[in-house]
Design an enzyme around this catalytic site. Structure first.
Site, PDB file in Angstrom:
ATOM      1  N   HIS A  55      41.486  27.407 -64.809  1.00  0.00           N
ATOM      2  CA  HIS A  55      42.336  26.213 -63.553  1.00  0.00           C
ATOM      3  C   HIS A  55      42.423  25.071 -63.715  1.00  0.00           C
ATOM      4  O   HIS A  55      41.902  24.145 -64.413  1.00  0.00           O
ATOM      5  CB  HIS A  55      41.212  26.650 -62.141  1.00  0.00           C
ATOM      6  CG  HIS A  55      40.571  26.131 -62.039  1.00  0.00           C
ATOM      7  ND1 HIS A  55      39.681  26.347 -62.288  1.00  0.00           N
ATOM      8  CD2 HIS A  55      39.784  25.516 -61.006  1.00  0.00           C
ATOM      9  CE1 HIS A  55      37.993  25.986 -62.042  1.00  0.00           C
ATOM     10  NE2 HIS A  55      38.450  25.337 -60.839  1.00  0.00           N
ATOM     11  N   HIS A  57      41.416  21.361 -61.929  1.00  0.00           N
ATOM     12  CA  HIS A  57      40.535  21.127 -61.649  1.00  0.00           C
ATOM     13  C   HIS A  57      39.805  20.562 -62.907  1.00  0.00           C
ATOM     14  O   HIS A  57      39.656  20.743 -63.877  1.00  0.00           O
ATOM     15  CB  HIS A  57      39.148  21.562 -61.032  1.00  0.00           C
ATOM     16  CG  HIS A  57      39.893  22.115 -59.336  1.00  0.00           C
ATOM     17  ND1 HIS A  57      39.217  23.415 -58.603  1.00  0.00           N
ATOM     18  CD2 HIS A  57      40.899  21.757 -58.854  1.00  0.00           C
ATOM     19  CE1 HIS A  57      39.128  23.355 -57.547  1.00  0.00           C
ATOM     20  NE2 HIS A  57      40.364  22.085 -58.152  1.00  0.00           N
ATOM     21  N   ASP A  59      36.836  19.215 -63.339  1.00  0.00           N
ATOM     22  CA  ASP A  59      35.594  19.479 -64.362  1.00  0.00           C
ATOM     23  C   ASP A  59      35.662  20.405 -65.420  1.00  0.00           C
ATOM     24  O   ASP A  59      35.051  21.293 -65.398  1.00  0.00           O
ATOM     25  CB  ASP A  59      34.704  18.954 -63.186  1.00  0.00           C
ATOM     26  CG  ASP A  59      34.651  20.012 -62.013  1.00  0.00           C
ATOM     27  OD1 ASP A  59      35.899  20.607 -61.889  1.00  0.00           O
ATOM     28  OD2 ASP A  59      33.577  21.094 -61.198  1.00  0.00           O
ATOM     29  N   HIS A  60      37.488  21.009 -65.043  1.00  0.00           N
ATOM     30  CA  HIS A  60      37.490  22.357 -65.772  1.00  0.00           C
ATOM     31  C   HIS A  60      38.445  22.068 -66.953  1.00  0.00           C
ATOM     32  O   HIS A  60      38.617  22.484 -68.262  1.00  0.00           O
ATOM     33  CB  HIS A  60      37.730  23.118 -65.241  1.00  0.00           C
ATOM     34  CG  HIS A  60      36.920  23.335 -64.716  1.00  0.00           C
ATOM     35  ND1 HIS A  60      36.231  24.755 -64.315  1.00  0.00           N
ATOM     36  CD2 HIS A  60      36.730  23.104 -63.393  1.00  0.00           C
ATOM     37  CE1 HIS A  60      35.655  25.472 -64.003  1.00  0.00           C
ATOM     38  NE2 HIS A  60      35.504  24.298 -62.569  1.00  0.00           N
ATOM     39  N   HIS A 117      40.675  29.959 -55.241  1.00  0.00           N
ATOM     40  CA  HIS A 117      39.637  28.605 -55.834  1.00  0.00           C
ATOM     41  C   HIS A 117      41.215  27.719 -55.583  1.00  0.00           C
ATOM     42  O   HIS A 117      41.031  26.624 -54.970  1.00  0.00           O
ATOM     43  CB  HIS A 117      39.236  29.063 -56.393  1.00  0.00           C
ATOM     44  CG  HIS A 117      38.598  27.474 -57.040  1.00  0.00           C
ATOM     45  ND1 HIS A 117      37.333  26.770 -56.318  1.00  0.00           N
ATOM     46  CD2 HIS A 117      38.215  26.821 -58.249  1.00  0.00           C
ATOM     47  CE1 HIS A 117      36.489  26.152 -56.624  1.00  0.00           C
ATOM     48  NE2 HIS A 117      37.686  25.433 -57.557  1.00  0.00           N
ATOM     49  N   ASP A 136      35.519  29.046 -61.096  1.00  0.00           N
ATOM     50  CA  ASP A 136      35.186  29.198 -60.027  1.00  0.00           C
ATOM     51  C   ASP A 136      35.166  30.202 -58.876  1.00  0.00           C
ATOM     52  O   ASP A 136      35.766  29.983 -58.533  1.00  0.00           O
ATOM     53  CB  ASP A 136      35.453  27.021 -59.695  1.00  0.00           C
ATOM     54  CG  ASP A 136      35.217  26.770 -60.399  1.00  0.00           C
ATOM     55  OD1 ASP A 136      33.493  26.720 -61.552  1.00  0.00           O
ATOM     56  OD2 ASP A 136      35.625  25.713 -60.218  1.00  0.00           O
ATOM     57  N   HIS A 174      29.374  26.543 -63.544  1.00  0.00           N
ATOM     58  CA  HIS A 174      28.272  25.964 -62.216  1.00  0.00           C
ATOM     59  C   HIS A 174      27.228  26.782 -62.139  1.00  0.00           C
ATOM     60  O   HIS A 174      26.349  27.799 -62.068  1.00  0.00           O
ATOM     61  CB  HIS A 174      29.427  25.550 -61.283  1.00  0.00           C
ATOM     62  CG  HIS A 174      30.551  24.518 -61.004  1.00  0.00           C
ATOM     63  ND1 HIS A 174      30.184  23.394 -60.855  1.00  0.00           N
ATOM     64  CD2 HIS A 174      31.488  25.182 -60.887  1.00  0.00           C
ATOM     65  CE1 HIS A 174      31.578  23.094 -60.706  1.00  0.00           C
ATOM     66  NE2 HIS A 174      31.981  23.660 -61.122  1.00  0.00           N
TER      67      HIS A 174
END
Ligand code: ZN
Length: 244
Positions: A55, A57, A59-60, A117, A136, A174
């Site tokens: 996805h 975001h 942090d991905h 998400h 996530d 995570h």
């Protein structure tokens, strides 16, 4: 056989490196950053030829550009991600939807669309290898926050995951296990599997050890979101966790 390596980055992210020794191919799943992931590969003599994003975001996908730039030294890096989020990610070479096949060597990952998400979130399921990379959407004893989707969508995702074989290894993005487990115990205080798991998790975390990957079987027994009996129950649990 595929080898999977966990690369801890940022405060609690896990980037996963998948390596196929037969083809010598290596995939980085959801690289939040580039440098530690490149180093983890180089330390093993591996070169990253693919990135799989779940996805959009940061942090991905934050490491996409840096890995792609470094990969010029060894023949390039193809970045695959969700078609529905291509505009937001920007760096995708290949966009995929439900049912698409993505390969590493002779191993095949099937794309599952699991929105909630984020609106276009996907997972990569390797049925013959008994592995799934869930980003996530599913966590150890938890599920992702519903930033762009509904409880009904997350309930459907949980039912799809629950239908996979118990011994499927689940790679989540995570280290949220301890927090998830503490909340889960408030919902199912008499769940013995959950209580036993939390003892093991508390011990591992006290030693600063990772608690993922997990398995579908373990989640079926201890994940209160996967165990929710209907949409309303999942929605209530998600709202209570968000408020906690
Ligand atoms: Zn996310």
């Amino acid at each position: 056989m595929l080898e999977v390596v966990r690369v801890p980055v940022l405060s609690d992210n896990y980037v996963w490196l998948i390596h196929d020794s037969v083809s010598a191919e290596t995939v980085a799943v959801d690289p939040a950053v580039a440098e530690p992931v490149l180093q983890a590969a180089a330390a093993r003599g591996w070169t990253i030829g693919q990135i799989w994003n779940t996805h959009w975001h940061g942090d991905h996908v934050g490491g996409n550009a840096g890995i792609k730039a470094a990969a010029k030294a060894w023949g390039g890096c193809t970045i695959t991600g969700p078609a529905a989020e291509a505009a937001r990610i920007g760096s995708l070479d290949r966009t995929v939807r439900e049912g698409a096949s993505v390969g590493i060597g002779d191993h095949v990952a099937r794309v599952m669309e699991v929105p909630a998400h984020t609106a276009g979130h996907i997972a990569y399921h390797l049925p013959d290898d008994g592995m799934i990379f869930v980003g996530d959407t599913l966590f150890a004893m938890g599920c992702g926050r519903l930033f762009e989707g509904t409880p009904a969508q997350m309930f459907a995702n949980m039912q799809r995951f629950a239908a996979l074989p118990d011994d499927t290894t689940v790679y989540c993005a995570h280290e949220y296990t301890q927090s998830n487990g503490r909340f889960a115990l408030t919902v199912e205080p008499d769940n013995m599997a959950l209580r036993e798991r939390m003892e093991a998790v508390d011990t591992a975390r006290a030693r600063d050890e990772a608690t993922v990957p997990t398995t579908i079987g373990l989640e079926r027994d201890t994940n209160i979101f996967m165990r929710a009996r209907n949409v309303a129950e999942l929605a209530q649990r998600r709202a209570a966790k968000d408020a906690g």
